[in-house]
Design a protein around this motif. Sequence first.
Motif, PDB file in Angstrom:
ATOM      1  N   MET A 117       0.821  -1.200   0.000  1.00 36.94           N
ATOM      2  CA  MET A 117       0.000   0.000   0.000  1.00 36.94           C
ATOM      3  C   MET A 117       0.861   1.260   0.000  1.00 36.94           C
ATOM      4  O   MET A 117       0.537   2.255  -0.660  1.00 36.94           O
ATOM      5  CB  MET A 117      -0.935  -0.006   1.217  1.00 36.94           C
ATOM      6  N   VAL A 118       1.953   1.214   0.748  1.00 29.52           N
ATOM      7  CA  VAL A 118       2.878   2.346   0.769  1.00 29.52           C
ATOM      8  C   VAL A 118       3.608   2.462  -0.568  1.00 29.52           C
ATOM      9  O   VAL A 118       3.693   3.538  -1.162  1.00 29.52           O
ATOM     10  CB  VAL A 118       3.894   2.197   1.922  1.00 29.52           C
ATOM     11  N   ASP A 119       4.116   1.345  -1.048  1.00 29.95           N
ATOM     12  CA  ASP A 119       4.939   1.345  -2.268  1.00 29.95           C
ATOM     13  C   ASP A 119       4.170   1.797  -3.510  1.00 29.95           C
ATOM     14  O   ASP A 119       4.731   2.455  -4.392  1.00 29.95           O
ATOM     15  CB  ASP A 119       5.532  -0.050  -2.510  1.00 29.95           C
ATOM     16  N   ASP A 120       2.881   1.451  -3.601  1.00 35.18           N
ATOM     17  CA  ASP A 120       2.137   1.801  -4.827  1.00 35.18           C
ATOM     18  C   ASP A 120       1.431   3.161  -4.742  1.00 35.18           C
ATOM     19  O   ASP A 120       0.696   3.555  -5.645  1.00 35.18           O
ATOM     20  CB  ASP A 120       1.143   0.701  -5.209  1.00 35.18           C
ATOM     21  N   GLY A 121       1.656   3.892  -3.636  1.00 33.23           N
ATOM     22  CA  GLY A 121       1.094   5.234  -3.505  1.00 33.23           C
ATOM     23  C   GLY A 121      -0.289   5.315  -2.897  1.00 33.23           C
ATOM     24  O   GLY A 121      -0.798   6.413  -2.643  1.00 33.23           O
ATOM     25  N   SER A 122      -0.910   4.167  -2.634  1.00 34.70           N
ATOM     26  CA  SER A 122      -2.283   4.169  -2.094  1.00 34.70           C
ATOM     27  C   SER A 122      -2.334   4.738  -0.676  1.00 34.70           C
ATOM     28  O   SER A 122      -3.317   5.393  -0.293  1.00 34.70           O
ATOM     29  CB  SER A 122      -2.855   2.752  -2.110  1.00 34.70           C
ATOM     30  N   TRP A 123      -1.282   4.514   0.096  1.00 29.50           N
ATOM     31  CA  TRP A 123      -1.230   5.007   1.475  1.00 29.50           C
ATOM     32  C   TRP A 123      -1.259   6.527   1.488  1.00 29.50           C
ATOM     33  O   TRP A 123      -2.041   7.152   2.209  1.00 29.50           O
ATOM     34  CB  TRP A 123       0.030   4.484   2.168  1.00 29.50           C
ATOM     35  N   LYS A 124      -0.433   7.149   0.672  1.00 34.21           N
ATOM     36  CA  LYS A 124      -0.360   8.612   0.618  1.00 34.21           C
ATOM     37  C   LYS A 124      -1.690   9.202   0.129  1.00 34.21           C
ATOM     38  O   LYS A 124      -2.149  10.226   0.648  1.00 34.21           O
ATOM     39  CB  LYS A 124       0.770   9.037  -0.329  1.00 34.21           C
ATOM     40  N   LYS A 125      -2.306   8.568  -0.849  1.00 40.61           N
ATOM     41  CA  LYS A 125      -3.597   9.049  -1.346  1.00 40.61           C
ATOM     42  C   LYS A 125      -4.646   9.015  -0.239  1.00 40.61           C
ATOM     43  O   LYS A 125      -5.463   9.940  -0.113  1.00 40.61           O
ATOM     44  CB  LYS A 125      -4.055   8.196  -2.531  1.00 40.61           C
TER      45      LYS A 125
END
Length: 276
Positions: free
Chosen positions: A244-252
């Motif tokens: 989730m962090v690596d694919d940008g979903s966490w930041k979104k």
Amino acid sequence: MKLRKVTAASAAVLALTLSATACGGGDKDSGSGGDKVKVGIKYDQPGIGLKEPDGSFSGFDVDVATYVAKELGYEPKQIEFVETKSSDRENALSRGDVKFIVASYSINDKRKAKVDFAGPYLLAHQDLLVKTDSKIAKGADLNGKNLCSVAGSTSAQNVKDKIAPQANLRRNSGYSECIAALQSGAVDAVTTDDSILAGYAAQDKFKGQFKLVGEQLSNENYGIGVKKGDKATVDKINAALKKMVDDGSWKKAVDKNFGPAGYKNEPAPKIGVVVK
């Protein structure tokens, strides 16, 4: 007679085969066969975990839980969100009421004795929420001012002990009451985890009215609670959080749920590293 015996034996074998197939109805983590997964969340924390009037759910924890469940093989329609209040989180896991809990669940040694944790997935801090035009720029400015927190919480006392011994404490039954008191001017600040404060401030009805001061009075490492001894699930959830962090979903998810409040979040924490 011989034919009847063979037929009876065949029927018995067929019955056993069907029974075994039915009992082995699929891997629970595959989400196959219409299986559901029960996930514990908060129902009353805007921006974190909130049950909306139409029965839907919103918040950062909800987004994290949905992502993790998907990585475990469950589609959103297979997720059943269960309200887990702070006082019942450990019991809900030990009873098997839920598979895992994502509910602003800070990792500490006392809890680790009863449950296992994946994560952490968010590092929060105790902070202060004030009106946008407030002159309060730091904790010490609260001396002689009115400070609100929730009954039973140690947050307000933490402020008095560490930075503003002359603050006047006001304790309400819930944070919604504290926010209403801040809006009306009955109190000058509200204190709890910055993520929770940011969630309230980001609500449409409050946008632009409040700001976070930026005090970091404690480190709150939010983890995902799992039944004690279920290492397999912990490992799968940790892998999901990393993805989730690596694919940008966490930041979104952070930007969507906390951004409107100007929440300056910490970078995504490293899996298994609890900041003291």
